[in-house]
Design a protein around this motif. Structure first.
Motif, PDB file in Angstrom:
ATOM      1  N   TYR A   1      33.708  45.483 -91.368  1.00 30.74           N
ATOM      2  CA  TYR A   1      32.487  46.016 -92.317  1.00 30.74           C
ATOM      3  C   TYR A   1      31.446  44.959 -91.752  1.00 30.74           C
ATOM      4  CZ  TYR A   1      36.441  47.919 -94.955  1.00 30.74           C
ATOM      5  OH  TYR A   1      37.286  48.453 -95.582  1.00 30.74           O
ATOM      6  N   GLY A   2      30.076  45.648 -91.480  1.00 28.69           N
ATOM      7  CA  GLY A   2      29.094  44.678 -91.176  1.00 28.69           C
ATOM      8  C   GLY A   2      27.852  45.439 -91.297  1.00 28.69           C
ATOM      9  N   LYS A   3      26.639  44.678 -90.512  1.00 21.58           N
ATOM     10  CA  LYS A   3      25.481  45.271 -90.502  1.00 21.58           C
ATOM     11  C   LYS A   3      25.053  45.580 -89.137  1.00 21.58           C
ATOM     12  CE  LYS A   3      24.302  45.138 -94.709  1.00 21.58           C
ATOM     13  NZ  LYS A   3      23.847  43.756 -95.424  1.00 21.58           N
ATOM     14  N   ALA A   4      24.696  46.536 -88.560  1.00 17.26           N
ATOM     15  CA  ALA A   4      24.278  46.852 -87.189  1.00 17.26           C
ATOM     16  C   ALA A   4      22.839  46.961 -86.970  1.00 17.26           C
ATOM     17  CB  ALA A   4      24.808  48.168 -86.684  1.00 17.26           C
ATOM     18  N   ARG A   5      22.506  46.509 -85.787  1.00 22.08           N
ATOM     19  CA  ARG A   5      21.073  46.925 -85.107  1.00 22.08           C
ATOM     20  C   ARG A   5      21.193  47.356 -83.762  1.00 22.08           C
ATOM     21  NH1 ARG A   5      18.492  43.117 -81.735  1.00 22.08           N
ATOM     22  NH2 ARG A   5      20.061  41.343 -81.309  1.00 22.08           N
ATOM     23  N   ALA A   6      20.248  48.419 -83.280  1.00 29.47           N
ATOM     24  CA  ALA A   6      20.242  49.052 -82.165  1.00 29.47           C
ATOM     25  C   ALA A   6      19.565  48.181 -81.210  1.00 29.47           C
ATOM     26  CB  ALA A   6      19.679  50.324 -82.185  1.00 29.47           C
ATOM     27  N   VAL A   7      20.100  47.880 -79.951  1.00 32.73           N
ATOM     28  CA  VAL A   7      19.310  47.171 -78.883  1.00 32.73           C
ATOM     29  C   VAL A   7      19.142  48.051 -77.834  1.00 32.73           C
ATOM     30  CG1 VAL A   7      19.569  45.212 -77.186  1.00 32.73           C
ATOM     31  CG2 VAL A   7      20.536  44.992 -79.740  1.00 32.73           C
ATOM     32  N   TYR A   8      17.961  48.357 -77.319  1.00 32.21           N
ATOM     33  CA  TYR A   8      17.546  49.205 -76.259  1.00 32.21           C
ATOM     34  C   TYR A   8      17.114  48.355 -75.100  1.00 32.21           C
ATOM     35  CZ  TYR A   8      17.664  52.560 -79.914  1.00 32.21           C
ATOM     36  OH  TYR A   8      17.855  53.319 -81.147  1.00 32.21           O
ATOM     37  N   ALA A   9      17.223  49.113 -73.898  1.00 28.70           N
ATOM     38  CA  ALA A   9      16.562  48.477 -72.577  1.00 28.70           C
ATOM     39  C   ALA A   9      15.128  48.159 -73.002  1.00 28.70           C
ATOM     40  CB  ALA A   9      16.702  49.493 -71.459  1.00 28.70           C
ATOM     41  N   GLY A  10      15.179  46.958 -72.640  1.00 35.87           N
ATOM     42  CA  GLY A  10      13.727  46.424 -72.539  1.00 35.87           C
ATOM     43  C   GLY A  10      13.633  45.240 -73.839  1.00 35.87           C
ATOM     44  N   ASP A  11      14.411  45.615 -74.771  1.00 35.02           N
ATOM     45  CA  ASP A  11      14.467  44.622 -75.705  1.00 35.02           C
ATOM     46  C   ASP A  11      15.116  43.165 -75.418  1.00 35.02           C
ATOM     47  OD1 ASP A  11      13.837  46.680 -77.522  1.00 35.02           O
ATOM     48  OD2 ASP A  11      15.891  46.720 -78.277  1.00 35.02           O
ATOM     49  N   ASP A  12      14.800  42.193 -76.035  1.00 38.23           N
ATOM     50  CA  ASP A  12      14.941  40.777 -75.368  1.00 38.23           C
ATOM     51  C   ASP A  12      16.579  40.759 -75.256  1.00 38.23           C
ATOM     52  OD1 ASP A  12      12.357  40.061 -75.199  1.00 38.23           O
ATOM     53  OD2 ASP A  12      12.354  38.920 -76.999  1.00 38.23           O
ATOM     54  N   SER A  13      17.383  41.165 -76.258  1.00 36.15           N
ATOM     55  CA  SER A  13      18.865  40.984 -76.518  1.00 36.15           C
ATOM     56  C   SER A  13      19.634  41.971 -75.487  1.00 36.15           C
ATOM     57  CB  SER A  13      19.261  41.324 -77.887  1.00 36.15           C
ATOM     58  OG  SER A  13      18.806  40.402 -78.640  1.00 36.15           O
ATOM     59  N   TRP A  14      18.924  42.922 -74.816  1.00 39.61           N
ATOM     60  CA  TRP A  14      19.431  43.652 -73.774  1.00 39.61           C
ATOM     61  C   TRP A  14      20.007  42.880 -72.595  1.00 39.61           C
ATOM     62  CZ3 TRP A  14      20.861  48.609 -74.096  1.00 39.61           C
ATOM     63  CH2 TRP A  14      21.358  49.241 -72.715  1.00 39.61           C
ATOM     64  N   LYS A  15      19.055  42.015 -72.300  1.00 41.82           N
ATOM     65  CA  LYS A  15      19.693  41.081 -71.016  1.00 41.82           C
ATOM     66  C   LYS A  15      20.847  40.301 -71.248  1.00 41.82           C
ATOM     67  CE  LYS A  15      14.864  40.767 -69.718  1.00 41.82           C
ATOM     68  NZ  LYS A  15      13.577  40.069 -70.197  1.00 41.82           N
ATOM     69  N   GLU A  16      20.997  39.773 -72.588  1.00 40.94           N
ATOM     70  CA  GLU A  16      22.245  39.188 -72.998  1.00 40.94           C
ATOM     71  C   GLU A  16      23.465  39.969 -73.018  1.00 40.94           C
ATOM     72  OE1 GLU A  16      24.081  37.562 -77.230  1.00 40.94           O
ATOM     73  OE2 GLU A  16      22.120  38.094 -76.980  1.00 40.94           O
ATOM     74  N   LEU A  17      23.213  41.284 -73.610  1.00 39.55           N
ATOM     75  CA  LEU A  17      24.642  42.138 -73.979  1.00 39.55           C
ATOM     76  C   LEU A  17      24.698  43.108 -72.829  1.00 39.55           C
ATOM     77  CD1 LEU A  17      23.275  43.048 -77.677  1.00 39.55           C
ATOM     78  CD2 LEU A  17      25.373  41.401 -76.730  1.00 39.55           C
ATOM     79  N   GLU A  18      23.983  43.778 -72.097  1.00 38.93           N
ATOM     80  CA  GLU A  18      24.110  44.941 -71.057  1.00 38.93           C
ATOM     81  C   GLU A  18      25.081  44.254 -70.134  1.00 38.93           C
ATOM     82  OE1 GLU A  18      23.553  47.063 -67.377  1.00 38.93           O
ATOM     83  OE2 GLU A  18      22.649  45.069 -67.792  1.00 38.93           O
ATOM     84  N   PRO A  19      25.098  42.996 -69.347  1.00 39.16           N
ATOM     85  CA  PRO A  19      26.011  42.743 -68.682  1.00 39.16           C
ATOM     86  C   PRO A  19      27.496  42.699 -68.917  1.00 39.16           C
ATOM     87  CG  PRO A  19      24.092  41.146 -68.294  1.00 39.16           C
ATOM     88  CD  PRO A  19      24.012  41.928 -69.715  1.00 39.16           C
TER      89      PRO A  19
END
Length: 177
Positions: free
Chosen positions: A90-108
Motif C-alpha cells: 500500500y502506498g502513494k504513487a507519482r508518475a515520472v515522465y521522460a524529461g522529468d528530473d527523476s527520469w534520469k535516476e529511474l529509467e536506467p
C-alpha cells in the motif's frame, strides 16, 4: 495468517524479485476502480519503502489518470509456485515522465522497452502478507512478445500518435496528464 509491516523486509523483497506477475490497483475520487496484471520485468525494489514500476503503452492509461487526483495505489503479488503467500503493498504513487528530473535516476534501472510511457515511483506506507493457501499453482512459461512487437511496428512516432488518440483520458473521462 495476515501480518502488517511498516516497510519491506529482506524476505519480502526477495519474494518480490522472484515474481513474474503482479497486479496494480488504483481508483479516482469518483469513478471506476482499475485493477491490472503486469509483467515484463517492469518492477524494481529501490529500498524498503520505495518501489518503481515501468509502465508501457497499453489500451488505457488509467493509473496515470487516477493518481493525478488520488495517489493511493495497491500492488499485489501472489505465489503461484512454492510456499503459499500473498503480498499487498500500500502506498502513494507519482508518475515520472521522460524529461522529468527523476527520469534520469529511474529509467536506467529497467530494460529498454518500446512504448515505455512512464515510471510510477511508489512510496510504501505499509505491506501486508496473507496466507494464499487458496491460490492455485501455475507454471511460468515465458513472456508474451505481442506488445513489444506491436510497439516496434508502430515506432516512436506511431506510439506518440496512439497516446494522443487513445491514452489522454481514462474510461471515466479523466485526464491522464
Amino acid at each position: 495468517m495476515a501480518k502488517l509491516y511498516p516497510a519491506l523486509t529482506n524476505r519480502l523483497q526477495s519474494f518480490i524479485e522472484k515474481q513474474q506477475i503482479f497486479f496494480v490497483a488504483t481508483a479516482p475520487e469518483e469513478g471506476r476502480i482499475n485493477l491490472s496484471p503486469k509483467g515484463m520485468d517492469s518492477l524494481r525494489v529501490l529500498d524498503s519503502n520505495r518501489i518503481a514500476w515501468l509502465n508501457v503503452t497499453g489500451s488505457g492509461n488509467e493509473t496515470a489518470a487516477h493518481i493525478l487526483e488520488n495517489p493511493r495505489i495497491t500492488i499485489m503479488f501472489c505465489a503461484f509456485e512454492g510456499a503459499p503467500n500473498i503480498l499487498r503493498i500500500y502506498g502513494k504513487a507519482r508518475a515520472v515522465y521522460a524529461g522529468d528530473d527523476s527520469w534520469k535516476e529511474l529509467e536506467p534501472l529497467f530494460p529498454k522497452l518500446p512504448g515505455t510511457r512512464q515510471i510510477f515511483d511508489i512510496t510504501i506506507e505499509s505491506a501486508q502478507t496473507s496466507c494464499g493457501m487458496s491460490i492455485p499453482f501455475y507454471e511460468y512459461l515465458g513472456e508474451r512478445e505481442q506488445l513489444i512487437d506491436w510497439a516496434n511496428e508502430k515506432g516512436e512516432d506511431g506510439i506518440k500518435t496512439y497516446w494522443k488518440e487513445r491514452n489522454t483520458v481514462s474510461i471515466d473521462g479523466k485526464p491522464t496528464k
